[in-house]
Design a protein around this motif. Structure first.
Motif, PDB file in Angstrom:
ATOM      1  N   UNK A 184       0.833  -1.205   0.000  1.00  0.00           N
ATOM      2  CA  UNK A 184       0.000   0.000   0.000  1.00  0.00           C
ATOM      3  C   UNK A 184       0.866   1.253   0.000  1.00  0.00           C
ATOM      4  N   UNK A 185       1.891   1.272   0.847  1.00  0.00           N
ATOM      5  CA  UNK A 185       2.788   2.425   0.905  1.00  0.00           C
ATOM      6  C   UNK A 185       3.555   2.608  -0.404  1.00  0.00           C
ATOM      7  N   UNK A 186       4.015   1.526  -0.976  1.00  0.00           N
ATOM      8  CA  UNK A 186       4.756   1.599  -2.239  1.00  0.00           C
ATOM      9  C   UNK A 186       3.893   2.150  -3.369  1.00  0.00           C
ATOM     10  N   UNK A 187       2.598   1.769  -3.342  1.00  0.00           N
ATOM     11  CA  UNK A 187       1.702   2.301  -4.369  1.00  0.00           C
ATOM     12  C   UNK A 187       1.604   3.823  -4.242  1.00  0.00           C
ATOM     13  N   UNK A 216       1.592   9.504  -5.293  1.00  0.00           N
ATOM     14  CA  UNK A 216       1.123  10.456  -4.298  1.00  0.00           C
ATOM     15  C   UNK A 216       0.621  11.753  -4.913  1.00  0.00           C
ATOM     16  N   UNK A 217       1.151  12.151  -6.037  1.00  0.00           N
ATOM     17  CA  UNK A 217       0.741  13.419  -6.654  1.00  0.00           C
ATOM     18  C   UNK A 217      -0.728  13.418  -7.062  1.00  0.00           C
ATOM     19  N   UNK A 218      -1.327  12.231  -7.235  1.00  0.00           N
ATOM     20  CA  UNK A 218      -2.737  12.151  -7.611  1.00  0.00           C
ATOM     21  C   UNK A 218      -3.666  12.233  -6.406  1.00  0.00           C
ATOM     22  N   UNK A 219      -3.091  12.251  -5.208  1.00  0.00           N
ATOM     23  CA  UNK A 219      -3.938  12.183  -4.017  1.00  0.00           C
ATOM     24  C   UNK A 219      -3.612  13.248  -2.968  1.00  0.00           C
ATOM     25  N   UNK A 256      -5.134   2.247  -3.347  1.00  0.00           N
ATOM     26  CA  UNK A 256      -4.267   1.066  -3.288  1.00  0.00           C
ATOM     27  C   UNK A 256      -5.090  -0.213  -3.381  1.00  0.00           C
ATOM     28  N   UNK A 257      -6.244  -0.211  -2.771  1.00  0.00           N
ATOM     29  CA  UNK A 257      -7.131  -1.383  -2.819  1.00  0.00           C
ATOM     30  C   UNK A 257      -7.534  -1.723  -4.244  1.00  0.00           C
ATOM     31  N   UNK A 258      -7.802  -0.695  -5.063  1.00  0.00           N
ATOM     32  CA  UNK A 258      -8.265  -0.904  -6.437  1.00  0.00           C
ATOM     33  C   UNK A 258      -7.133  -0.981  -7.460  1.00  0.00           C
ATOM     34  N   UNK A 259      -5.916  -0.953  -6.985  1.00  0.00           N
ATOM     35  CA  UNK A 259      -4.775  -0.877  -7.909  1.00  0.00           C
ATOM     36  C   UNK A 259      -4.450  -2.219  -8.563  1.00  0.00           C
ATOM     37  N   UNK A 260      -3.686  -2.135  -9.634  1.00  0.00           N
ATOM     38  CA  UNK A 260      -3.229  -3.340 -10.322  1.00  0.00           C
ATOM     39  C   UNK A 260      -2.289  -4.129  -9.420  1.00  0.00           C
ATOM     40  N   UNK A 261      -1.518  -3.422  -8.630  1.00  0.00           N
ATOM     41  CA  UNK A 261      -0.587  -4.073  -7.703  1.00  0.00           C
ATOM     42  C   UNK A 261      -1.335  -4.957  -6.701  1.00  0.00           C
ATOM     43  N   UNK A 262      -2.475  -4.474  -6.232  1.00  0.00           N
ATOM     44  CA  UNK A 262      -3.261  -5.266  -5.277  1.00  0.00           C
ATOM     45  C   UNK A 262      -3.870  -6.480  -5.970  1.00  0.00           C
ATOM     46  N   UNK A 263      -4.307  -6.308  -7.210  1.00  0.00           N
ATOM     47  CA  UNK A 263      -4.854  -7.444  -7.954  1.00  0.00           C
ATOM     48  C   UNK A 263      -3.813  -8.554  -8.087  1.00  0.00           C
TER      49      UNK A 263
END
Length: 293
Positions: free
Chosen positions: A155-158, A163-166, A245-252
């Motif tokens: 989650x932190x890595x995402x 971060x600029x988008x949030x 982070x929950x909806x990210x490709x990394x989480x998938x």
């Protein structure tokens, strides 16, 4: 048979059962003196009468009970009992218990308890056998201590990369990041399991409406939460997690999800403090209901 009475004052013995009294065969010595024989006979006579009376009372009760049953059957009228319209205790006591109420020194939780929560999830409503080959749309990934830490670092890595988008500034982000990283061992330290809640977009040969699959998953999670009330030490709640982070490709990829599947958050399992009390109050004004004829 009884022996002839001996002369007065002479001792005789007998060994005879007293069937009417219920006493076993006894062997005793008696004198022929009437001042001794009369109280003895009175005692045994009273004992026999008391035993017979007790048996008769028991039979009378059984007869009365049977007559009452037959009378009820003949009349076709059943005895009325007061109906209970209260909410089931397991539903009433279901609640979300958050980290400030968790026990940091609890003994490790038996994994069979977590399995019982998952067993309860299976009995939530879904299309079941309506369509051949249809499986439950829910998929659960149980994360224990090591996997929970990996997921939080992911989650932190995402957010490090996005971060600029949030956040408006890096300073704001770094402040949030510091707090979130400390929560790995702080807030989430007592947590024993994080169960990833995944909605499989298509769990069978027929593609069903997405909202129906999402509703089935939510019902399964509710069953887990209701089942948790069976174990007073459990502290559970449904966390939506950090949405981006929950909806990210990394989480998938971490949860091994198909591309159209959706992570709907995490079901948190910890243990509560012994002093925790349920102080919630709810009344019907909180729920909008309309009755129509």
């Amino acid at each position: 048979p009884w022996q002839p009475s001996p002369p007065p004052g002479k001792i005789f013995s007998f060994n005879r059962a007293l069937p009417s009294s219920g006493f076993p065969s006894i062997e005793m010595n008696y004198t022929s003196d009437p001042f001794v024989l009369f109280p003895t006979a009175l005692f045994f006579g009273y004992s026999a009468w008391a035993s017979w009376l007790s048996q008769q009372k028991g039979e009378d009760k059984n007869i009365h009970k049977k007559l009452k049953q037959f009378s009820s059957q003949d009349s076709g009228v059943e005895e009325k009992t007061e109906e209970d319209f209260s909410v089931l205790p397991c539903i009433r006591h279901r609640q979300s218990i958050f980290p400030n109420s968790w026990n940091r020194n609890a003994t490790p939780l038996d994994s069979r308890i977590v399995q019982s929560l998952l067993d309860a999830a299976l009995w939530g409503p879904f299309h079941g056998k309506c369509y051949a080959g249809c499986q439950h749309p829910a998929r659960f990934v149980v994360l224990a201590a090591e996997s929970m830490v990996k997921m939080q670092h992911l989650t932190l890595q995402y957010y490090d990369a996005n971060w600029t988008s949030h956040w408006k500034s890096q300073e704001e982000y770094q402040k949030w990041r510091k707090v979130t990283e400390e929560e790995i061992t702080g807030r989430w330290g007592p947590c024993e399991y994080m169960i990833a809640i995944v909605m499989r977009r298509q769990s069978g040969p027929k593609r069903l409406p997405e909202w129906e699959e999402a509703a089935a998953v939510a019902a399964a999670v509710q069953n887990m939460h209701i089942q948790s009330t069976k174990f007073p030490q459990l502290a559970c709640y449904w966390s939506s997690w950090h949405d981006a982070a929950r909806d990210s490709q990394e989480m998938k990829e971490f949860l091994v999800m198909d591309q159209e599947d959706k992570c709907m958050g995490f079901f948190i399992v910890a243990q509560t403090k012994k002093a925790f009390k349920d102080r919630r109050k709810r009344d019907n004004s909180l729920l909008s209901v309309e009755w129509r004829p």
